[in-house]
Scaffold this motif. Sequence first.
Motif, short mmCIF file in Angstrom:
data_model
loop_
_atom_site.label_atom_id
_atom_site.label_comp_id
_atom_site.label_asym_id
_atom_site.label_seq_id
_atom_site.Cartn_x
_atom_site.Cartn_y
_atom_site.Cartn_z
N GLY A 85 0.82 -1.21 0.00
CA GLY A 85 0.00 0.00 0.00
C GLY A 85 0.85 1.26 0.00
O GLY A 85 0.53 2.25 -0.66
N PHE A 86 1.95 1.22 0.73
CA PHE A 86 2.87 2.36 0.79
C PHE A 86 3.44 2.64 -0.59
O PHE A 86 3.45 3.78 -1.06
N VAL A 87 3.91 1.58 -1.26
CA VAL A 87 4.45 1.73 -2.61
C VAL A 87 3.37 2.22 -3.57
O VAL A 87 3.60 3.12 -4.38
N ASP A 88 2.17 1.65 -3.48
CA ASP A 88 1.07 2.09 -4.34
C ASP A 88 0.79 3.57 -4.14
O ASP A 88 0.54 4.31 -5.10
N GLY A 89 0.82 4.01 -2.89
CA GLY A 89 0.60 5.43 -2.60
C GLY A 89 1.67 6.31 -3.22
O GLY A 89 1.37 7.37 -3.80
N MET A 90 2.91 5.88 -3.12
CA MET A 90 4.01 6.65 -3.72
C MET A 90 3.86 6.70 -5.25
O MET A 90 4.06 7.76 -5.86
N LEU A 91 3.52 5.58 -5.85
CA LEU A 91 3.34 5.54 -7.31
C LEU A 91 2.15 6.39 -7.74
O LEU A 91 2.19 7.06 -8.77
N PHE A 92 1.10 6.38 -6.93
CA PHE A 92 -0.09 7.19 -7.23
C PHE A 92 0.26 8.67 -7.24
O PHE A 92 -0.12 9.41 -8.15
N VAL A 93 0.99 9.10 -6.21
CA VAL A 93 1.41 10.51 -6.14
C VAL A 93 2.26 10.86 -7.36
O VAL A 93 2.08 11.93 -7.97
N LYS A 94 3.17 9.99 -7.72
CA LYS A 94 4.03 10.22 -8.90
C LYS A 94 3.18 10.35 -10.15
O LYS A 94 3.39 11.27 -10.97
N ASP A 95 2.20 9.45 -10.34
CA ASP A 95 1.33 9.49 -11.52
C ASP A 95 0.48 10.75 -11.55
O ASP A 95 0.30 11.37 -12.60
N VAL A 96 -0.04 11.16 -10.41
CA VAL A 96 -0.86 12.37 -10.35
C VAL A 96 -0.02 13.59 -10.72
O VAL A 96 -0.48 14.47 -11.46
N LYS A 97 1.21 13.64 -10.23
CA LYS A 97 2.09 14.76 -10.58
C LYS A 97 2.32 14.83 -12.08
O LYS A 97 2.31 15.90 -12.68
N LYS A 98 2.53 13.66 -12.70
CA LYS A 98 2.74 13.62 -14.15
C LYS A 98 1.50 14.14 -14.89
O LYS A 98 1.60 14.92 -15.83
#
Length: 110
Positions: A85-98
Amino acid sequence: MFRIEEIFKNDVIDEFAELRNQGTQAVILKENNFDNSAIQQELLKSIEQIQNEENKKQILQKLEDFEESMNEEMTIFIKNFYKIGFVDGMLFVKDVKKILELLKNNNDKK
């Protein structure tokens, strides 16, 4: 950036998982009506009927070992699910920024 392997080996993330688990475990058990005290009492009554004290001690020890093993196994799963879940959250934030950057660039071109 980060590597997933580094996150899964990170002790700080393990500590976060343990803190989260401590706060939510009782609530989850209560909300889902997990109450095995009746089963536990029935099992203990059955063990108490055993006449041979040595056999009784061995069974209680094996039961205790089993419970400890199950708790350790659950802890491992909980920590790993938390890390996922932690990794998913980090990837989600990265995708949203993009996505926000793409939207900004598109708006700037207009």
